[in-house]
Design a protein around this motif. Structure first.
Motif, short mmCIF file in Angstrom:
data_model
loop_
_atom_site.label_atom_id
_atom_site.label_comp_id
_atom_site.label_asym_id
_atom_site.label_seq_id
_atom_site.Cartn_x
_atom_site.Cartn_y
_atom_site.Cartn_z
N SER A 1 0.80 -1.22 0.00
CA SER A 1 0.00 0.00 0.00
C SER A 1 0.83 1.27 0.00
CB SER A 1 -0.91 0.01 1.23
OG SER A 1 -0.11 0.09 2.41
N GLY A 2 2.11 1.17 0.41
CA GLY A 2 2.93 2.37 0.52
C GLY A 2 2.59 3.24 1.70
N ILE A 3 1.88 2.71 2.68
CA ILE A 3 1.42 3.50 3.82
C ILE A 3 2.46 3.46 4.93
CG2 ILE A 3 -0.35 3.68 5.62
CD1 ILE A 3 -2.27 2.41 3.55
N ASP A 4 2.74 4.62 5.51
CA ASP A 4 3.64 4.74 6.65
C ASP A 4 2.81 4.80 7.92
OD1 ASP A 4 5.52 5.33 8.55
OD2 ASP A 4 6.21 7.20 7.63
N VAL A 5 2.58 3.64 8.53
CA VAL A 5 1.74 3.57 9.73
C VAL A 5 2.39 4.32 10.88
CG1 VAL A 5 0.78 2.01 11.46
CG2 VAL A 5 0.59 1.45 9.04
N TYR A 6 3.71 4.21 11.03
CA TYR A 6 4.40 4.94 12.09
C TYR A 6 4.15 6.43 11.95
CZ TYR A 6 6.98 0.81 13.69
OH TYR A 6 7.31 -0.42 14.23
N GLY A 7 4.21 6.92 10.73
CA GLY A 7 3.92 8.34 10.50
C GLY A 7 2.49 8.70 10.85
N LEU A 8 1.55 7.80 10.58
CA LEU A 8 0.14 8.06 10.94
C LEU A 8 -0.02 8.20 12.45
CD1 LEU A 8 -1.92 5.69 8.60
CD2 LEU A 8 -1.79 8.18 8.51
N TYR A 9 0.65 7.34 13.22
CA TYR A 9 0.55 7.46 14.68
C TYR A 9 1.09 8.82 15.15
CZ TYR A 9 -1.05 2.79 16.00
OH TYR A 9 -1.82 1.66 16.21
N GLU A 10 2.15 9.28 14.53
CA GLU A 10 2.71 10.58 14.91
C GLU A 10 1.77 11.71 14.49
OE1 GLU A 10 7.45 10.43 14.84
OE2 GLU A 10 6.56 9.76 12.94
N GLN A 11 1.25 11.64 13.29
CA GLN A 11 0.41 12.71 12.76
C GLN A 11 -0.92 12.85 13.52
OE1 GLN A 11 -0.05 11.75 8.58
NE2 GLN A 11 2.16 11.38 8.40
N LEU A 12 -1.48 11.72 13.92
CA LEU A 12 -2.82 11.72 14.52
C LEU A 12 -2.82 11.81 16.04
CD1 LEU A 12 -4.43 8.94 12.29
CD2 LEU A 12 -4.74 11.41 12.08
N ALA A 13 -1.65 11.62 16.66
CA ALA A 13 -1.58 11.48 18.12
C ALA A 13 -2.26 12.60 18.87
CB ALA A 13 -0.12 11.36 18.56
N ASP A 14 -2.04 13.83 18.47
CA ASP A 14 -2.55 14.97 19.23
C ASP A 14 -3.96 15.37 18.86
OD1 ASP A 14 -0.20 15.43 20.82
OD2 ASP A 14 0.77 16.22 19.02
N SER A 15 -4.52 14.77 17.83
CA SER A 15 -5.86 15.16 17.39
C SER A 15 -6.94 14.16 17.74
CB SER A 15 -5.86 15.39 15.87
OG SER A 15 -5.53 14.21 15.17
N VAL A 16 -6.54 12.97 18.24
CA VAL A 16 -7.53 11.93 18.55
C VAL A 16 -7.78 11.90 20.05
CG1 VAL A 16 -8.03 9.46 18.48
CG2 VAL A 16 -6.82 10.54 16.57
N PRO A 17 -9.01 12.14 20.48
CA PRO A 17 -9.32 12.10 21.91
C PRO A 17 -9.39 10.67 22.42
CG PRO A 17 -11.32 12.49 20.67
CD PRO A 17 -10.20 12.49 19.67
N LEU A 18 -9.16 10.51 23.71
CA LEU A 18 -9.20 9.19 24.34
C LEU A 18 -10.63 8.92 24.81
CD1 LEU A 18 -7.30 6.85 25.22
CD2 LEU A 18 -7.18 7.97 27.44
N LEU A 19 -11.31 8.00 24.15
CA LEU A 19 -12.73 7.75 24.44
C LEU A 19 -12.96 6.56 25.36
CD1 LEU A 19 -14.48 8.45 21.02
CD2 LEU A 19 -13.60 10.04 22.75
#
Length: 569
Positions: A286-304
């Motif tokens: 897929s060419g997806i950088d999952v590690y990068g996704l965790y970094e990019q999304l970390a501060d915008s996703v609330p803990l539910l």
């Protein structure tokens, strides 16, 4: 009707010998014309994680047959962290994930079957099964087979992770053998995976977020009526997927991986989800950088959700409140709801019937349990690629730690050092040689972490390691899965006793404070040695030697390949 690859032209050699074999099994010519579905069963009597799966597989076969398919049960290796970590310095755990994927490939591609239902159980089965599905791209449905019931000890909740942590306390003389024995007798009250937001439940839920499992099916209590109904529905859907020609790579799209990462962050999932999702992305090419996704999304996703041991609620409460589907409904606009799924509908359409967050166990996005990420990726001169820190939901932790290194090449040596007082408050315990190549297979570094807790040194001693850690929670400032690993020439291989290491969770850095010229001298010295670092005692041949020769770095999911995969590399 879709032309089936499993059906050969009458009169040909493949048709004749297959018919001879299958007629001897009691199959009719009418049976042999049906879609042939692999029922992937990682069954074993070695661990409770898998002890119920044979009966589940029989129910799945019945459902496949009732839906107009022909079910064939196939088996794979069935690793359990608590059982199979005993040998090979723990290297048979992560490496077994890839064995699972290749077991499936060999059976399903060799026999040219038409589709799969995968019975996901312990930590490595769901990612291994998804890796195979992504690689061979055959119509597939994932079915989570449930978490185990747990017990109580002396009036308190007691599960397998409590026993794991208790062993660390016993090693430091803070818990008696009698108490540890009593805990081990009550912690597991039935079959299924670890109760809690560990790797298995995390990856079962990731299957649903990726669109590869039926909506509302994760997590679920093992052996419950709901689990049985969900498995039967998944088995029936596998037959339909063959007719519709809906394949994993149609589902495992970039939006699907972003949805999975968003869900993992929102429930404080296992840190192991990072490398497993990356491995699935690699196999899907897929060419997806999952590690990068965790970094990019970390501060915008609330803990539910805050599920044990990361928070106060049990997995049973979380399940009753609506599980993964409820959390995803609460996330709303943070998800790509147009992503496709194995139902043939979009994720948004699947979630339309999901319950709303109850406000207690599962919170709405505007009133979360917290906004601080609990899965934190760090980089720096000690971790040029990445390292991972897991935080508890309500833990008040120092955001930085600086101290002298105490270096160990083996967890047992670290435990000895701790008992002998060689590791003291203010130190940074360095455990190296435990990465995918160094072990080989990736060693477990959690025992010294739990022993530090047992010694009352949590928060007073930091840990930095290229090994893997408990998928549930770690105590104090603990940086795991440092990459590049020591055996791959990473800076961790250059650390010596007394070197200053600093970890800053605010800036998300892990640094080795040693002058560049000194590090260059050490690297030159290291490269001139005749024996590679951290190789004492590793397998010279056999499965682990194959793994070490072919494993890719963690940032590529630690998949097995002679070359780098993925367009982002």
């Amino acid at each position: 009707m879709t032309e089936l690859r499993s059906n050969y032209r009458p009169g040909t050699s493949p048709w004749a010998v297959r018919r001879a074999q299958w007629r001897a099994l009691g199959l009719t010519d009418e049976d042999m014309a049906k879609p042939k579905i692999a029922i992937v069963n990682s069954s074993s009597s070695l661990a409770t994680c898998y002890s119920h799966l044979d009966a589940v597989a029989r129910a799945a076969k019945e459902a496949v047959d009732e839906a107009g398919g022909l079910g064939f049960e196939i088996r794979t290796v069935a690793p359990s962290d608590f059982i199979h970590s005993a040998g090979g310095r723990g290297g048979y755990i992560l490496s077994a994930r890839d064995l699972i994927s290749h077991d499936i490939e060999a059976a399903v591609e060799g026999a040219q079957l038409d589709g799969m239902i995968c019975l996901a159980s312990c930590d490595k089965t769901a990612p291994g099964q998804l890796m195979a599905a992504a690689r061979i791209n055959l119509p597939t449905v994932m079915a989570g087979c449930g978490y185990q019931a747990c017990g109580t000890y002396r009036g308190r909740h007691c599960d397998i992770e409590d026993v794991f942590l208790g062993a660390g306390h016993h090693a430091q003389g803070r818990l008696s053998l009698e108490e540890l024995t009593g805990m081990s007798e009550t912690a597991v009250a039935g079959p299924g995976v670890c109760a809690g937001m560990g790797t298995a439940n995390s990856m079962h839920m990731a299957c649903e977020a990726l669109g590869m499992a039926l909506p509302g099916s994760t997590p679920v209590l093992a052996e419950s009526a709901k689990m049985r109904d969900d498995v039967r529905a998944a088995a029936s859907r596998a037959v339909a997927l063959v007719h519709e020609d809906l394949r994993p790579r149609d589902v495992l799209t970039p939006p699907a991986f972003e949805n999975a990462v968003t869900l993992m962050l929102s429930v404080s999932a296992s840190v192991n989800s990072v490398k497993h999702l990356q491995a699935i992305a690699e196999e899907a090419e897929s060419g997806i950088d999952v590690y990068g996704l965790y970094e990019q999304l970390a501060d915008s996703v609330p803990l539910l959700a805050a599920v044990r041991p990361n928070g106060p609620h049990s997995i049973e409460e979380f399940d009753a409140a609506g599980g993964a589907a409820c959390v995803m409904r609460g996330l709303g606009g943070l998800l790509h709801t147009s992503a496709g799924t194995v139902t043939g509908r979009t994720l948004g359409e699947n979630l339309a019937g999901a319950p709303h967050p109850d406000g207690r166990v599962i919170r709405p996005a505007d009133k979360p349990h917290g906004r601080r990420p609990t899965i934190v990726l760090v980089r720096g001169s000690l971790a040029p690629a990445t390292g991972i820190v897991k935080l508890a939901v309500d833990e008040q932790r120092e955001t930085s730690f600086t101290g002298p290194a105490r270096v160990y090449e083996d967890p047992h040596a670290a435990l000895d050092g701790l008992r002998e007082g060689a590791v003291a408050a203010g130190d940074v315990l360095v455990l190296r040689g435990l990465g995918p190549k160094g072990t080989p297979g990736m060693g477990m570094a959690s025992r010294p972490v739990f022993a530090l807790d047992g010694a009352g040194l949590t928060g007073q001693v930091a840990v930095v390691t290229d090994g893997q850690l408990s998928g549930l929670v770690n105590k104090g400032v603990v940086v795991g899965e440092v990459s590049p690993e020591a055996a791959d020439g990473g800076p961790l291989a250059l650390v010596r006793d007394g070197d200053t290491i600093t970890v800053d969770l605010t800036s998300r850095r892990a640094d080795l404070l040693v002058p560049d010229d000194e590090l260059a001298r050490r690297r030159e010295e290291l490269e001139t040695r005749t024996q590679e670092p951290s190789q004492a005692g590793t397998a010279a041949r056999g499965w682990l030697s194959v793994y070490r020769r072919t494993v890719r770095p963690l940032q590529e999911g630690a998949v097995l390949s002679p070359r780098t995969r993925g367009a982002h590399r």
